[in-house]
Motif scaffolding. Sequence first.
Motif, PDB file in Angstrom:
ATOM      1  N   TYR A 103     -52.756 100.601  -6.217  1.00 33.07           N
ATOM      2  CA  TYR A 103     -54.200 100.656  -5.991  1.00 33.07           C
ATOM      3  C   TYR A 103     -54.796  99.253  -5.951  1.00 33.07           C
ATOM      4  O   TYR A 103     -55.633  98.941  -5.104  1.00 33.07           O
ATOM      5  CB  TYR A 103     -54.878 101.464  -7.098  1.00 33.07           C
ATOM      6  N   LEU A 104     -54.349  98.416  -6.884  1.00 36.65           N
ATOM      7  CA  LEU A 104     -54.868  97.047  -6.944  1.00 36.65           C
ATOM      8  C   LEU A 104     -54.480  96.272  -5.694  1.00 36.65           C
ATOM      9  O   LEU A 104     -55.292  95.522  -5.146  1.00 36.65           O
ATOM     10  CB  LEU A 104     -54.325  96.346  -8.200  1.00 36.65           C
ATOM     11  N   LYS A 105     -53.249  96.473  -5.246  1.00 42.98           N
ATOM     12  CA  LYS A 105     -52.771  95.775  -4.042  1.00 42.98           C
ATOM     13  C   LYS A 105     -53.559  96.207  -2.818  1.00 42.98           C
ATOM     14  O   LYS A 105     -53.977  95.371  -2.001  1.00 42.98           O
ATOM     15  CB  LYS A 105     -51.280  96.064  -3.843  1.00 42.98           C
ATOM     16  N   ARG A 106     -53.817  97.516  -2.699  1.00 45.26           N
ATOM     17  CA  ARG A 106     -54.526  98.035  -1.529  1.00 45.26           C
ATOM     18  C   ARG A 106     -56.009  97.675  -1.535  1.00 45.26           C
ATOM     19  O   ARG A 106     -56.510  97.025  -0.614  1.00 45.26           O
ATOM     20  CB  ARG A 106     -54.369  99.562  -1.478  1.00 45.26           C
ATOM     21  N   THR A 241     -64.644 101.952  -8.062  1.00 45.81           N
ATOM     22  CA  THR A 241     -66.071 101.872  -7.752  1.00 45.81           C
ATOM     23  C   THR A 241     -66.492 100.441  -7.446  1.00 45.81           C
ATOM     24  O   THR A 241     -67.229 100.183  -6.493  1.00 45.81           O
ATOM     25  CB  THR A 241     -66.918 102.424  -8.918  1.00 45.81           C
ATOM     26  N   VAL A 242     -66.019  99.486  -8.245  1.00 47.34           N
ATOM     27  CA  VAL A 242     -66.387  98.082  -8.042  1.00 47.34           C
ATOM     28  C   VAL A 242     -65.788  97.534  -6.744  1.00 47.34           C
ATOM     29  O   VAL A 242     -66.496  96.949  -5.922  1.00 47.34           O
ATOM     30  CB  VAL A 242     -65.941  97.218  -9.237  1.00 47.34           C
ATOM     31  N   LEU A 243     -64.483  97.711  -6.564  1.00 48.79           N
ATOM     32  CA  LEU A 243     -63.844  97.190  -5.358  1.00 48.79           C
ATOM     33  C   LEU A 243     -64.375  97.890  -4.105  1.00 48.79           C
ATOM     34  O   LEU A 243     -64.657  97.246  -3.083  1.00 48.79           O
ATOM     35  CB  LEU A 243     -62.323  97.359  -5.455  1.00 48.79           C
ATOM     36  N   ARG A 289     -53.028  90.809 -12.244  1.00 46.96           N
ATOM     37  CA  ARG A 289     -51.766  90.777 -11.491  1.00 46.96           C
ATOM     38  C   ARG A 289     -50.566  91.230 -12.318  1.00 46.96           C
ATOM     39  O   ARG A 289     -49.750  92.022 -11.854  1.00 46.96           O
ATOM     40  CB  ARG A 289     -51.520  89.360 -10.970  1.00 46.96           C
ATOM     41  N   ARG A 290     -50.472  90.780 -13.551  1.00 45.83           N
ATOM     42  CA  ARG A 290     -49.271  91.039 -14.342  1.00 45.83           C
ATOM     43  C   ARG A 290     -49.226  92.464 -14.891  1.00 45.83           C
ATOM     44  O   ARG A 290     -48.283  93.210 -14.649  1.00 45.83           O
ATOM     45  CB  ARG A 290     -49.167  90.033 -15.496  1.00 45.83           C
ATOM     46  N   ASN A 291     -50.236  92.850 -15.656  1.00 48.92           N
ATOM     47  CA  ASN A 291     -50.223  94.161 -16.316  1.00 48.92           C
ATOM     48  C   ASN A 291     -51.175  95.171 -15.677  1.00 48.92           C
ATOM     49  O   ASN A 291     -51.305  96.294 -16.157  1.00 48.92           O
ATOM     50  CB  ASN A 291     -50.588  94.002 -17.797  1.00 48.92           C
ATOM     51  N   HIS A 292     -51.863  94.736 -14.610  1.00 46.65           N
ATOM     52  CA  HIS A 292     -52.792  95.614 -13.884  1.00 46.65           C
ATOM     53  C   HIS A 292     -53.855  96.203 -14.806  1.00 46.65           C
ATOM     54  O   HIS A 292     -54.156  97.397 -14.765  1.00 46.65           O
ATOM     55  CB  HIS A 292     -52.019  96.734 -13.175  1.00 46.65           C
ATOM     56  N   ARG A 293     -54.392  95.345 -15.656  1.00 42.81           N
ATOM     57  CA  ARG A 293     -55.425  95.797 -16.582  1.00 42.81           C
ATOM     58  C   ARG A 293     -56.347  94.646 -16.954  1.00 42.81           C
ATOM     59  O   ARG A 293     -56.003  93.473 -16.820  1.00 42.81           O
ATOM     60  CB  ARG A 293     -54.791  96.367 -17.852  1.00 42.81           C
TER      61      ARG A 293
END
Length: 318
Positions: A103-106, A241-243, A289-293
């Motif tokens: 999700y973060l990557k997309r 929501t933010v992205l 990036r590392r822990n996605h949090r």
Amino acid sequence: MLWLILIIVLIISLIAVIKAADIFVENLVEIGSSLGISEVILGVTAAAMGTSLPEFGSAIIAILSGNPEIGVGTVVGANIWNMGGILGISAVFSGMITTKKAYLKRDGSMSLVTAIILFLFLLYFGSVNIWAGIVLIVVYLGYLYYLIQGQKKENQKNIESKSNEKNPKNLRKKTMWALAGILGLAIGCRILVYCTVELSDIFTIPEMFAGILLAFGTTAPEFFTVLTSARRGLSHLAIGTVLGSNIFNIMIGLGVPALLVTIPVENIAILYDAPVMILMTLTLLLLMRRNHRLTRREGLILIVFYAAYITLRMFWTV
């Protein structure tokens, strides 16, 4: 005694907005479960679009009222606040906001690409013209198509899941409550803005701070939606929501008005605000990036970043 009445109305409106955010988030998640739509997709689409309406409306109104240059500043400023203020504060209050790497990557990458596209148009043309509007809208439609295809694949994997069982009557009820929630957010936040502006006039608050408060007013729906989502443990919805809001603000919030008229841009937006928006987006992605949090520590970093941005902007002279 007008100031006392305004303060009372302000407090009541704040309570109403928090309750409206609860209703919106709760029913939105249940609608997603009924339709087999993932939490993060709800965040980057329905929640992001619904809560971004004040910024979109502000841009349209600014253009129609003969002040189109305000539109870009409102959108870029809102995006920086979304990341530095809203996510930062939500992470501090909730303790932790998490998401998945995919999700973060997309969505994170799309948010960064969106900011870069806008900056390149500003740098080359010094404005947001009709060609920029066409590109922004086409890219956004492509992004939505990609999201829909991804959701279809995810649904195929869970075709027999109970979460995909639909109850039309219950779904209509939840939809009505979700709409009531977003309407309550819009009305409540509008009252908050009105009371804030009136109180700033009464107590002669400097224009810079009044402007910051007004900017908060246009992003208040995102703030309460993200804060409520994070507090309820709905981290994917909070991040989405933010992205999603940042992507929508630029692609549609500026893309649609640009089809109507060329939007001029002040130097400060090109030389300072837009680069800061890109840098803030990169910072957010690097922190996760590392822990996605986002923990309280990362939340504080984002808040400090935003505070530094506002402080430097107060002394900008170019």
